[in-house]
Motif scaffolding. Structure first.
Motif, PDB file in Angstrom:
ATOM      1  N   SER A 152      79.192  44.156 -90.433  1.00 43.75           N
ATOM      2  CA  SER A 152      78.726  42.630 -90.196  1.00 43.75           C
ATOM      3  C   SER A 152      78.769  42.434 -88.626  1.00 43.75           C
ATOM      4  N   PRO A 153      79.536  43.044 -87.473  1.00 42.17           N
ATOM      5  CA  PRO A 153      78.976  42.683 -86.191  1.00 42.17           C
ATOM      6  C   PRO A 153      77.491  43.347 -85.741  1.00 42.17           C
ATOM      7  N   GLU A 154      77.183  44.358 -86.392  1.00 42.76           N
ATOM      8  CA  GLU A 154      75.858  44.917 -86.076  1.00 42.76           C
ATOM      9  C   GLU A 154      74.720  44.094 -86.708  1.00 42.76           C
ATOM     10  N   PHE A 155      75.061  43.418 -87.952  1.00 41.52           N
ATOM     11  CA  PHE A 155      74.055  42.472 -88.649  1.00 41.52           C
ATOM     12  C   PHE A 155      74.066  41.355 -87.825  1.00 41.52           C
ATOM     13  N   GLY A 156      75.038  40.576 -87.323  1.00 40.53           N
ATOM     14  CA  GLY A 156      74.956  39.558 -86.312  1.00 40.53           C
ATOM     15  C   GLY A 156      74.249  39.867 -85.143  1.00 40.53           C
ATOM     16  N   THR A 157      74.315  41.187 -84.452  1.00 41.22           N
ATOM     17  CA  THR A 157      73.532  41.426 -83.381  1.00 41.22           C
ATOM     18  C   THR A 157      71.897  41.658 -83.908  1.00 41.22           C
ATOM     19  N   LEU A 158      71.687  41.956 -85.022  1.00 37.53           N
ATOM     20  CA  LEU A 158      69.958  42.246 -85.284  1.00 37.53           C
ATOM     21  C   LEU A 158      69.651  40.851 -85.510  1.00 37.53           C
ATOM     22  N   VAL A 159      70.409  39.820 -85.915  1.00 40.55           N
ATOM     23  CA  VAL A 159      69.821  38.551 -86.264  1.00 40.55           C
ATOM     24  C   VAL A 159      69.535  37.769 -84.930  1.00 40.55           C
ATOM     25  N   GLU A 160      70.591  37.938 -83.890  1.00 39.97           N
ATOM     26  CA  GLU A 160      70.257  37.632 -82.592  1.00 39.97           C
ATOM     27  C   GLU A 160      68.939  38.107 -81.909  1.00 39.97           C
ATOM     28  N   LYS A 161      68.872  39.550 -82.179  1.00 36.48           N
ATOM     29  CA  LYS A 161      67.885  40.071 -81.694  1.00 36.48           C
ATOM     30  C   LYS A 161      66.330  39.817 -82.169  1.00 36.48           C
ATOM     31  N   LEU A 162      66.493  39.305 -83.545  1.00 37.98           N
ATOM     32  CA  LEU A 162      65.208  38.762 -84.120  1.00 37.98           C
ATOM     33  C   LEU A 162      64.958  37.368 -83.544  1.00 37.98           C
ATOM     34  N   ASP A 163      66.019  36.578 -83.324  1.00 37.52           N
ATOM     35  CA  ASP A 163      65.857  35.057 -82.606  1.00 37.52           C
ATOM     36  C   ASP A 163      64.977  35.430 -81.394  1.00 37.52           C
ATOM     37  N   GLU A 164      65.467  36.519 -80.580  1.00 34.12           N
ATOM     38  CA  GLU A 164      65.093  36.640 -79.293  1.00 34.12           C
ATOM     39  C   GLU A 164      63.630  36.949 -79.448  1.00 34.12           C
ATOM     40  N   CYS A 165      63.178  37.828 -80.373  1.00 34.88           N
ATOM     41  CA  CYS A 165      61.894  38.310 -80.361  1.00 34.88           C
ATOM     42  C   CYS A 165      60.897  36.980 -80.838  1.00 34.88           C
ATOM     43  N   ARG A 166      61.335  36.322 -81.640  1.00 38.41           N
ATOM     44  CA  ARG A 166      60.655  35.396 -82.095  1.00 38.41           C
ATOM     45  C   ARG A 166      60.475  34.031 -80.944  1.00 38.41           C
ATOM     46  N   SER A 167      61.492  34.118 -80.341  1.00 42.77           N
ATOM     47  CA  SER A 167      61.311  32.887 -78.908  1.00 42.77           C
ATOM     48  C   SER A 167      60.263  33.708 -78.157  1.00 42.77           C
ATOM     49  N   GLN A 168      60.211  35.111 -77.843  1.00 45.33           N
ATOM     50  CA  GLN A 168      59.262  35.449 -76.969  1.00 45.33           C
ATOM     51  C   GLN A 168      57.748  35.313 -77.526  1.00 45.33           C
ATOM     52  N   MET A 169      57.686  35.593 -78.802  1.00 47.03           N
ATOM     53  CA  MET A 169      56.377  35.606 -79.412  1.00 47.03           C
ATOM     54  C   MET A 169      55.888  34.013 -79.446  1.00 47.03           C
ATOM     55  N   LEU A 170      56.984  33.041 -79.590  1.00 51.59           N
ATOM     56  CA  LEU A 170      56.435  31.777 -79.670  1.00 51.59           C
ATOM     57  C   LEU A 170      55.876  31.283 -78.408  1.00 51.59           C
ATOM     58  N   ALA A 171      56.831  31.846 -77.385  1.00 53.91           N
ATOM     59  CA  ALA A 171      56.249  31.428 -75.795  1.00 53.91           C
ATOM     60  C   ALA A 171      54.955  31.891 -75.586  1.00 53.91           C
ATOM     61  N   PHE A 172      54.569  32.896 -76.238  1.00 57.29           N
ATOM     62  CA  PHE A 172      52.970  33.332 -76.014  1.00 57.29           C
ATOM     63  C   PHE A 172      52.036  32.190 -76.670  1.00 57.29           C
ATOM     64  N   LEU A 173      52.293  31.474 -77.793  1.00 56.68           N
ATOM     65  CA  LEU A 173      51.541  30.444 -78.195  1.00 56.68           C
ATOM     66  C   LEU A 173      51.479  29.147 -77.185  1.00 56.68           C
ATOM     67  N   ASP A 174      52.213  29.317 -76.253  1.00 55.50           N
ATOM     68  CA  ASP A 174      52.059  27.959 -74.949  1.00 55.50           C
ATOM     69  C   ASP A 174      50.790  28.126 -74.677  1.00 55.50           C
ATOM     70  N   ASP A 175      50.224  29.282 -74.599  1.00 55.45           N
ATOM     71  CA  ASP A 175      48.634  29.433 -74.071  1.00 55.45           C
ATOM     72  C   ASP A 175      47.488  29.568 -75.194  1.00 55.45           C
ATOM     73  N   TYR A 176      47.790  29.621 -76.577  1.00 57.39           N
ATOM     74  CA  TYR A 176      46.817  30.186 -77.464  1.00 57.39           C
ATOM     75  C   TYR A 176      47.120  29.158 -78.563  1.00 57.39           C
ATOM     76  N   ASP A 177      46.126  28.926 -79.442  1.00 53.55           N
ATOM     77  CA  ASP A 177      46.121  28.368 -80.691  1.00 53.55           C
ATOM     78  C   ASP A 177      46.033  29.249 -81.835  1.00 53.55           C
ATOM     79  N   ILE A 178      45.302  30.254 -81.726  1.00 48.81           N
ATOM     80  CA  ILE A 178      44.863  31.283 -82.563  1.00 48.81           C
ATOM     81  C   ILE A 178      44.966  32.687 -81.993  1.00 48.81           C
ATOM     82  N   ILE A 179      45.428  33.644 -82.889  1.00 49.58           N
ATOM     83  CA  ILE A 179      45.397  34.866 -82.824  1.00 49.58           C
ATOM     84  C   ILE A 179      44.519  35.686 -83.805  1.00 49.58           C
TER      85      ILE A 179
END
Length: 212
Positions: A104-131
């Motif tokens: 369970s502790p490692e699972f929670g870490t993975l979920v947090e990591k995925l949230d971080e990755c999604r946030s970084q990916m979403l920030a990319f779309l501040d400058d673009y509408d389409i990839i």
């Protein structure tokens, strides 16, 4: 509440900011696939869009984290769905969801990591509408053949983000197989993705029966 689907016919292609890339940095696609992506980027330039070669961050990290989460239950979830469906034979791809269960502790870490990755990916779309990017690094494999080494699948990362995406035909491989272009949009802009897909499809000939 539901989000209404906009009318793709009213999208002004000239207003779009388009990013494109031919490699995810893990596995380079075939030259023909890379050329198809570049050609589609040129089509968007010709349509009046603002186009730049750029790649979102955390592509590899997002895929790796998602892969670990899929197997975090040791494949129990996949096995339950297979039994419920009454399936007798499964795809080798379902093996991706198997492995040793994660504490369970490692699972929670993975979920947090995925949230971080999604946030970084979403920030990319501040400058673009389409990839624009490949849907895969290789053409379709023969029946029974494995799809390819790690990094071959360029759609998985956008399944993880949940962004709208479409794939349309954009070229032909030396074997006569269709080559696609993946069009990815910002959250809740399905109509923009459809507008770009329709434009590219109209310029590349759309679906064609393979000459094999």
């Amino acid at each position: 509440s539901s989000v209404p689907l906009g009318d793709y016919r009213r999208v002004d292609l000239r207003s779009l900011r388009v990013a494109w890339y031919t490699s995810n940095g893990e596995l380079d696609p075939t030259p023909e696939i890379q050329k198809a992506v570049g050609d589609c980027a040129s089509l968007m330039t010709a349509a009046g869009a603002k186009v730049a070669e750029a790649r979102p961050p955390s592509l590899k990290e997002t895929v790796e984290t998602t892969r670990k989460l899929l197997g975090a239950d040791g494949g129990a979830g996949t096995q339950r769905r297979v039994r419920k469906a009454g399936t007798k034979q499964t795809s080798p791809q379902l093996g991706l969801g198997s492995g040793a269960p994660v504490p369970s502790p490692e699972f929670g870490t993975l979920v947090e990591k995925l949230d971080e990755c999604r946030s970084q990916m979403l920030a990319f779309l501040d400058d673009y509408d389409i990839i624009l990017c490949p849907p895969s690094a290789r053409p379709a494999p023969r029946i029974g053949e494995p799809p390819g080494p790690p990094g071959w699948n360029y759609t998985w990362v956008y399944n993880a983000t949940g962004w709208p995406a479409a794939v349309v035909r954009a070229g032909t491989s030396p074997e006569g197989l269709p080559l696609g272009i993946q069009i990815v949009g910002r959250p809740w802009t399905d109509h923009v993705v459809l507008a770009v897909a329709a434009h590219i499809e109209s310029k590349t000939g759309g679906w064609q029966r393979p000459a094999i």
